[in-house]
Design a protein around this motif. Structure first.
Motif, PDB file in Angstrom:
ATOM      1  N   SER A  30     -15.757 -17.561  20.814  1.00 25.20           N
ATOM      2  CA  SER A  30     -15.920 -16.728  22.008  1.00 25.20           C
ATOM      3  C   SER A  30     -14.709 -15.819  22.248  1.00 25.20           C
ATOM      4  O   SER A  30     -14.840 -14.763  22.839  1.00 25.20           O
ATOM      5  N   SER A  31     -13.537 -16.213  21.762  1.00 25.63           N
ATOM      6  CA  SER A  31     -12.358 -15.378  21.967  1.00 25.63           C
ATOM      7  C   SER A  31     -12.273 -14.231  20.965  1.00 25.63           C
ATOM      8  O   SER A  31     -11.685 -13.201  21.269  1.00 25.63           O
ATOM      9  N   ASN A  32     -12.842 -14.404  19.776  1.00 23.15           N
ATOM     10  CA  ASN A  32     -12.802 -13.340  18.773  1.00 23.15           C
ATOM     11  C   ASN A  32     -14.123 -13.323  18.012  1.00 23.15           C
ATOM     12  O   ASN A  32     -14.211 -13.792  16.880  1.00 23.15           O
ATOM     13  N   PRO A  33     -15.183 -12.743  18.610  1.00 25.31           N
ATOM     14  CA  PRO A  33     -16.501 -12.793  17.981  1.00 25.31           C
ATOM     15  C   PRO A  33     -16.607 -12.013  16.672  1.00 25.31           C
ATOM     16  O   PRO A  33     -17.363 -12.395  15.786  1.00 25.31           O
ATOM     17  N   GLU A  34     -15.843 -10.917  16.538  1.00 32.66           N
ATOM     18  CA  GLU A  34     -15.914 -10.150  15.285  1.00 32.66           C
ATOM     19  C   GLU A  34     -15.382 -10.964  14.112  1.00 32.66           C
ATOM     20  O   GLU A  34     -15.987 -11.004  13.038  1.00 32.66           O
ATOM     21  N   SER A  41     -20.314 -15.054   8.068  1.00 25.61           N
ATOM     22  CA  SER A  41     -20.987 -14.282   7.021  1.00 25.61           C
ATOM     23  C   SER A  41     -20.452 -14.659   5.642  1.00 25.61           C
ATOM     24  O   SER A  41     -21.223 -14.830   4.692  1.00 25.61           O
ATOM     25  N   ILE A  42     -19.138 -14.793   5.534  1.00 19.27           N
ATOM     26  CA  ILE A  42     -18.531 -15.197   4.262  1.00 19.27           C
ATOM     27  C   ILE A  42     -18.982 -16.598   3.879  1.00 19.27           C
ATOM     28  O   ILE A  42     -19.316 -16.871   2.716  1.00 19.27           O
ATOM     29  N   ALA A  43     -19.036 -17.499   4.861  1.00 22.40           N
ATOM     30  CA  ALA A  43     -19.477 -18.872   4.591  1.00 22.40           C
ATOM     31  C   ALA A  43     -20.929 -18.898   4.134  1.00 22.40           C
ATOM     32  O   ALA A  43     -21.274 -19.616   3.182  1.00 22.40           O
TER      33      ALA A  43
END
Length: 70
Positions: A30-34, A41-43
């Motif tokens: 929630s603090s850094n959604p990007e 996505s990488i996972a």
């Protein structure tokens, strides 16, 4: 009437680390959604490239199970 001490079925050595990890994930995403989106996505890319057909089969079996339960 006798009083019996209530015993909890929660195992604290399991419960507390799980809560701590979940809170870290929720706060982090929630603090850094990007950044979280890029990491997920990488996972997902690694999982699909590494496990391929097994991953797709597992998802399909899980979907059939959920639909049959519903």
């Amino acid at each position: 009437m006798t009083t019996k001490a209530l015993r909890s079925t929660i195992l604290l050595p399991v419960f507390l680390p799980a809560v701590f990890i979940i809170l870290l994930l929720v706060i982090g995403t929630s603090s850094n959604p990007e950044l979280a989106g890029k990491a997920f996505s990488i996972a997902l890319t690694w999982i699909t490239e590494t496990f391929g057909w097994f991953y797709m089969l597992s998802v399909a079996i899980f979907l059939v199970f959920i639909v049959s339960v519903a």
